[in-house]
Write an enzyme that holds these catalytic residues in place. Structure first.
Site, short mmCIF file in Angstrom:
data_model
loop_
_atom_site.label_atom_id
_atom_site.label_comp_id
_atom_site.label_asym_id
_atom_site.label_seq_id
_atom_site.Cartn_x
_atom_site.Cartn_y
_atom_site.Cartn_z
N HIS A 32 0.83 -1.19 0.00
CA HIS A 32 0.00 0.00 0.00
C HIS A 32 0.87 1.25 0.00
O HIS A 32 1.89 1.31 0.68
CB HIS A 32 -0.92 0.01 1.22
N HIS A 33 0.45 2.25 -0.76
CA HIS A 33 1.21 3.48 -0.87
C HIS A 33 1.29 4.21 0.47
O HIS A 33 2.21 5.01 0.71
CB HIS A 33 0.59 4.38 -1.94
N ALA A 34 0.35 3.92 1.37
CA ALA A 34 0.43 4.53 2.70
C ALA A 34 1.62 3.97 3.49
O ALA A 34 2.15 4.62 4.38
CB ALA A 34 -0.86 4.28 3.49
N ASN B 258 6.47 8.37 2.64
CA ASN B 258 6.52 8.97 1.31
C ASN B 258 7.27 10.29 1.37
O ASN B 258 6.98 11.15 2.17
CB ASN B 258 5.10 9.26 0.83
#
Lengths: 459, 459
Positions: free
Chosen positions: B139-141, B308
């Protein structure tokens, strides 16, 4: 053109979330005919994919819009993409039933794409016993389990020598269609008819609610205990399945003057009791099962166009009794009472009653009411009759047929049984996290059948 | 204990829906060492699964509750279930790259289970060229693409003779960990540090918004045309991937006095122009690409704990020019201007700027604003540097590395490139319905590289 959807069907769309996919599934095993192997079956299916012929039911997608006042309806998918729906899979080595069940657990966990017709067919190669498998996934809004099995058996034939048979998703061959129409006006009634019939459902539902609260019929349950199965669930599934000879079940029923379905429920009861005892989680009062009763046989209904037509009985599973015979007796009495109270109703009233029993279950996830104090029942156990004779597809014998159903928040385990030829298959679909060691229940079912045989003096 | 999550990371959870899964993926191909075959690689992975050792990052799950005032945070999954995360797959026959890409398209389409740590690793056997594949989904989170690649290369080694290496999900071996720590204070900063650093993001974001509107820097885009890529999307994905020798790209850049990244963008520009022309869908004004720029290299940031840290430049792709050299020139000038305007900012300001550029994109699905009049840009093109030397896992050579990214409502196509060893791989992830014939873009990329070589007089 947007065709209306019945309120019961649209409930399955409204109640769906990423933790509660609302599709049913079935796993089918095929034995290749002499001189062919599993990949020959795949070649035939590849040819069918290339033909690109798809039955209208499988081109319907669900849609709602401002134009339909936010109501769900059906429309034909103008950009239908067969390769999205029919998918090729393979089992990792060594390709045992274990790997097949693991794959089905995963395929059954993911949501269907709502922009497209709500079904997927997975072709599965790589079984080490030479058989070929298919897993089909259909949204409950499109068809219930009985309709799905009916569609499946229409695609099959009792004739092992028949060839050039259409794919499961293809329109029926003319001969088959004629035969179905010949069976009476009912089975082929169109979608619009169905919608018309169920349009009056909501007022009936309201009337039934008030009558039920006054009369307390046996179809409603107000006494299920809290149990480990009645908790919030997660999105991942675990699937286990096994078959037993129908004759063994029938012999027990005959000796105990009970129905086959009673014996099936008693097997579940014994298995659940042993499983929960081993986890120190057996409630003091008996577990209550919701047992769907199909209305197709009596009324025809919307069988051809899909749709849901199922009534329910609440069954006392007698899990507080230590004696197998006593559990079977409790179940038999409870089912007889429940069916008796359904007998005086019209099919529409039965449907309404079922919607009433189902609605907290279906609407809870949609409304976020996950912490209900008492479950309306502890689990759903369905028994769906399948084809009675061995069936074939282009010479390949259908060798096993296992149903996968829908666990829900507060209903972490579903047991669905399917009879086929001379066997009865149990398909157990559970939340991967909430129902640990799901496979142990298969051992429990086996042990309970043996215990029942001993208790009633057969086998 | 619930640890805080940065606002940027939690945006990826808030913006997710069944049509917009917010995970990134990578496909890796491994060549077995001499004397071994693909199933030997699987045996090593099976052993690693049995070891049941999992790095802390991969045991973190996202959770929000009333206790956290509805904010998302991270906590350790106390019921961690490795077999849910690491899954065995096989390709149907004939086991070509075509079947592999079809499987990855499907695996990339389904949502991760939010009740569990947000990653899956798929082991894939059955490639007919003897290689073994892995598809990883995160997941990008949890991590951005750069962090994912960094984690991946930490698990690999340049030494083909090294054995007893840990699984991709296992904690780093002590030697590897020491090496990473030795690289400076930055890379191993803990989660709490990261959270502390980004906690002040929101005020900075507000300041940056007002400054941007006053100063109109080159990192913001106000002029992207409407295009076929900027429409609502569906949940199913199509994935295509191919590699080209890095030396060819480098030669073109050298001759044109442009960067490797400029040439990569020019290849995309030419391919998109040809693709849209063939569909009669090329906008008159040039397409605008959002090009993420990694901030890891300069600041270290939260590389080890995931997170990120990416800035963005809006690049004019010059798709209105018929001449390849002119497209490359436009791109070079646009990227130089954009990077110049990032230079005067602190990393935190760049992150805030990026969050600003991203936010309509990420928040639109969450807020239901799907019908924005003009897209902020037409597509995202990322170029993520991977390992420069050939890498090995227990003697198996990493032979190919392809990224899968996130299409969104209004952003139906994502192009992500990864350099590895002496190749550059293009991974194209598109909405299955909105971007038809995605594979044709691969041909377009190939043709454009040749056209650029001819235009600048190399190759």
């Amino acid at each position: 053109m947007l065709l209306p959807m019945s309120p019961v069907d649209s409930m399955f769309l409204l109640a769906e979330s990423r933790e509660h996919p609302m599709h049913v599934g079935s796993l089918q095993l095929f034995q290749p005919p002499d001189g062919m192997d599993a990949l020959d079956i795949r070649s035939m299916l590849d040819d069918a994919i290339a033909d690109d012929e798809v039955a209208p039911l499988f081109q319907k997608r669900a849609r709602r819009s401002i134009m339909s006042l936010g109501q769900w309806g059906w429309e034909t998918d103008q950009e239908f993409d067969l390769e999205h729906h029919v998918r090729r899979n393979a089992l990792p080595q060594p390709g045992r039933i274990l790997e097949l069940l693991a794959l089905c657990s995963r395929l059954h966990s993911s949501l269907l794409d709502r922009h497209r017709p709500l079904w997927e067919m997975h072709l599965i190669e790589g079984l080490n016993d030479g058989r070929y498998a298919m897993y089909m996934k259909v949204h409950h809004a499109l068809v219930d389990g009985v309709s799905a099995l009916r569609m499946l058996s229409r695609m099959l034939s009792e004739d092992p020598d028949l060839r050039d048979m259409p794919a499961p998703w293809a329109p029926c061959a003319p001969t088959v269609r004629a035969e179905a129409t010949g069976a009476g006006g009912g089975p082929l009634r169109g979608l619009l008819d169905t919608a018309g019939e169920t349009a009056g459902l909501l007022p009936v539902l309201v009337r039934t609610i008030s009558r039920t609260l006054n009369e307390q019929t046996g179809t409603m349950s107000f006494s299920a205990p809290k149990s480990m199965l009645n908790v919030p669930i997660t999105g991942a599934r675990r699937f286990a399945a096994q078959s037993w000879p129908m004759e063994r079940v029938r012999q027990v029923g005959k000796a105990a003057e009970a129905t086959v379905n009673d014996v099936v429920l008693a097997m579940c009861s014994g298995a659940l009791r042993a499983y929960m005892l081993s986890l120190d989680a057996l409630p003091d009062s008996p577990l209550i099962a919701m047992v769907p009763v199909s209305l197709h046989a009596e009324e025809g209904g919307s069988a051809d166009g899909g749709g849901n037509a199922v009534g329910v009985v609440m069954c006392n599973l007698g899990t507080h009794h230590g004696d197998p015979a006593q559990r079977l007796e409790t179940i038999h009495a409870s089912m007889a009472e429940g069916k008796e109270s359904l007998r005086g109703m019209t099919p529409l009233q039965i449907m309404a009653m079922s919607a009433l029993a189902l609605s907290p279950l279906l609407l809870a996830p949609a409304l976020g009411l996950n912490s209900m104090l008492r479950p309306p029942f502890n689990l759903v156990i369905s028994n769906v009759p399948g084809p009675r004779k061995p069936m074939y597809w282009n010479g390949a014998r259908l060798d096993g047929l296992y149903p996968l159903s829908i666990p829900l928040d507060g209903q972490a385990l579903n047991i669905t049984c399917t009879s086929y030829s001379n066997e009865i298959a149990f398909g157990l679909t559970g939340c991967r996290r909430t129902v640990p060691h799901l496979q142990r229940l298969l051992g429990g079912l086996d042990a309970e059948l043996a215990a029942l045989e001993q208790a009633v003096g057969v086998g």
